[in-house]
Design an enzyme around this catalytic site. Structure first.
Site, PDB file in Angstrom:
ATOM      1  N   ARG A 184       0.857  -1.192   0.000  1.00  0.00           N
ATOM      2  CA  ARG A 184       0.000   0.000   0.000  1.00  0.00           C
ATOM      3  C   ARG A 184       0.892   1.241   0.000  1.00  0.00           C
ATOM      4  NH1 ARG A 184      -1.712   4.055   2.632  1.00  0.00           N
ATOM      5  NH2 ARG A 184      -0.224   3.633   4.300  1.00  0.00           N
ATOM      6  N   ASN A 228      -1.846  11.196   0.359  1.00  0.00           N
ATOM      7  CA  ASN A 228      -0.706  11.418  -0.537  1.00  0.00           C
ATOM      8  C   ASN A 228      -0.765  10.451  -1.708  1.00  0.00           C
ATOM      9  OD1 ASN A 228       0.700  13.441   0.962  1.00  0.00           O
ATOM     10  ND2 ASN A 228       1.264  11.871   2.446  1.00  0.00           N
TER      11      ASN A 228
END
Length: 588
Positions: A189, A444
């Protein structure tokens, strides 16, 4: 450093001024570099000639003096000009600024790290606000996506399923022995970009560069590691340039056996006091790994704990702008993964600490929205375990806008990893019942941010107190300039790691995270508040990190978790004096 005779034996005594915090002796003074301190460039032997110029730890490029060129056999291997480190830095910044694409700048900076370590860190420290978005978010995300194509040379350790049963041997292949901080990822991830497999190595490399530049940890004490268990990213599996295992991800027993061997090998090879930072693991593994090893190892998850600490610091600082108390706020989160639940838990703990209320009560001030809507008690049976504490009594609500309208939050936090989810309607709704709503769009890189700074200020009519995970430029609105803050983990983890090292802590406690948050919030001055900022500028990050380290170390001593005894009288000075400084050395 002196040698004396004791009981008829020659004993080497190391002055406290020549040791680094955390008990790892810095015999050659790597932390306290100065122009007039003479050192010998030791590798396996004294580095000289062509070998010296190819060793990034000792190479100075054109800064070698006439005397050094003769003494170390580099005469003729360099052009005759002698350039100071300052001039080299000026030349490099001019070169980097000529590149049009951020990824080109990233590659130029990483190439510098591979050939001249001290110049790399000097460049990064002196130009931190300009280069931070290059070596960290958002550019590091693109670098990870294209890591197979831009891969030049190894920058850390790759531990794959092929190494199962011999991970300890692999760790011993790393040339440095005095490792104090490991940043490890399995690449599942990466930021908001998903499964990048082995190419996630860009994250540990970038994080550890910041540990050195912002927190002062020695480069030789930092070890980036990628654990490669495969990838479920079909594009990477089909990419001829992919550098990882070409198989789907291992899960279950096979995965956890590999991680267990890794954690055991880390402790066996580096001891009890090496800090292992988990980075960008998927939710289902991140929580389980942290829960499993936090009582037996010195571990820290930046996505869960670091993000939480930096966000809490921003919210605490914002209270000075609002004039209220943390306990008076109502929170709505979009995103109930490791970042969202980690932030929520730390905020709840800080409120409990301030009010002496039970944590179960303070959690009720915080509401989370996931992909299925508001997390409420009627959904509890179907929720993952880490979401269950946030299932409060309320009627079901399907989406964020509906949740905002019924909860009426004073603080809106996004950690969903999904861009543009703070819509105009959502921000207008939050602004309609708050004079100064706190809006934190944390995901982000920039493309995944829940809203832009311009959207937040425009749609709130200039009312919002805004910060984001990735940087945004100043915004002009109705004749006023707004400076968006950056809720960046780089404020916390370098100083936190330094505090752990200088105290010799053997475990990470939640109280140490609260101490880090409080220290960061305390560095926001009235001058910053006047500009609408809830975080201090990165230009003073080394000073900020020293204060965070001191606060974290103090808490470690208070909790009985510190092993570096006796406790230093002035922990701020201890932190500052332990910091690596990358000015060039003069060689004997």
């Amino acid at each position: 450093m002196t040698s004396t005779l004791k009981d008829g034996k020659l004993v080497l005594e190391i002055c406290p001024k020549e040791t680094v915090g955390g008990g790892v002796e810095d015999v050659y003074g790597e932390d306290r570099a100065s122009e007039d301190q003479l050192v010998t460039p030791w590798t396996l032997s004294v580095a000289s000639g062509y070998t010296l110029l190819r060793d990034p730890q000792y190479n100075k490029g054109l800064a070698f003096t006439e005397k050094e060129r003769d003494a170390h056999y580099v005469r003729g291997l360099l052009p005759p000009a002698i350039l100071s480190q300052a001039l080299q830095e000026k030349k490099l910044m001019q070169s980097i600024r000529q590149y049009q694409l951020p990824l080109q700048k990233y590659m130029a900076v990483m190439d510098l790290q591979a050939r001249n370590e001290r110049l790399f860190y000097k460049l990064l420290i002196d130009n931190v606000e300009e280069l931070l978005p290059i070596v960290y978010t958002p550019t590091v995300g693109e670098a990870c996506q294209k890591f197979g194509s831009i891969f030049r040379r190894p920058q850390g350790l790759y531990i794959s399923l092929k190494e199962k049963g011999k991970i300890l041997e692999v760790l011993k292949n790393w040339p440095e022995r005095s490792v104090q901080v490991i940043v490890v990822t399995d690449g599942e991830r990466i930021l908001g970009l998903g499964d990048l497999g082995c190419q996630g190595m860009g994250i540990p490399v970038g994080k550890l560069a910041l540990y050195t530049a912002l927190g002062g940890l020695r480069p030789s004490a930092c070890l980036p590691i990628t654990i490669d268990v495969g990838t479920n990213n079909e594009e990477l599996l089909k990419d001829e340039f992919y550098i990882g295992l070409r198989q789907r991800r291992a899960t279950g027993q096979e995965y956890y056996e590999l991680l267990d061997e890794f954690m055991s090998a880390v402790k066996k090879n580096y001891g009890e006091k090496v800090l292992t930072q988990y980075e960008d693991f998927a939710n289902h593994n991140a929580f389980e790994l942290l829960a499993k090893y936090r009582t037996t190892h010195l571990v820290f998850n930046d996505d869960i704990q670091g993000t939480a600490a930096v966000v809490l610091a921003g919210v605490v600082a914002a209270m000075k702008l609002l004039g209220g108390n943390l306990a008076d706020q109502r929170f709505v989160f979009l995103g109930a993964g490791e970042a969202g639940t980690g932030i929520a838990e730390l905020i709840a703990r800080e409120i409990a600490k301030q009010t002496k209320a039970p944590i179960e009560e303070t959690r009720k001030k915080i509401w989370l929205v996931d992909s299925k809507g508001l997390i409420v008690s009627s959904r509890k049976e179907s929720l993952q375990q880490f979401k269950q504490p946030w299932a409060h009594d309320h009627e079901p609500v399907k989406d964020l806008l509906g949740a905002v309208k019924v909860i009426k939050p004073t603080v809106l936090i996004g950690s969903s990893g999904v861009g543009r989810t703070f819509t105009k309607e959502v921000i207008e709704a939050v602004s309609s019942f708050n004079e100064k709503p706190i809006i934190l769009a944390l995901s982000n890189p920039t493309t995944q941010s829940e809203c832009t700074a311009e959207e937040a200020y425009t749609w709130s009519k200039g009312q919002a107190i805004f910060a984001s995970g990735s940087p945004f430029d100043p915004v002009e609105h109705n004749g006023k300039t707004f400076l968006p803050g950056q809720s960046n983990n780089a404020y916390i983890f370098p100083g936190f790691g330094l505090g752990v090292v200088i105290s010799g802590a053997i475990r990470v406690h939640d109280e140490m995270l609260l101490a880090a948050s409080e220290a960061l919030a305390g560095q926001v001055t009235q001058e910053h508040f006047d500009k609408g900022l809830i975080y201090p500028p990165f230009s003073g990050i080394r000073k900020i990190s020293a204060h965070i380290a001191a606060n974290v170390a103090a808490k470690a001593y208070e909790l009985g978790l510190a092993t570096r005894l006796p406790r230093p009288k002035d922990l701020v000075k201890c932190a500052e004096s332990s910091m690596y400084t990358p000015v060039y050395r003069n060689y004997l």
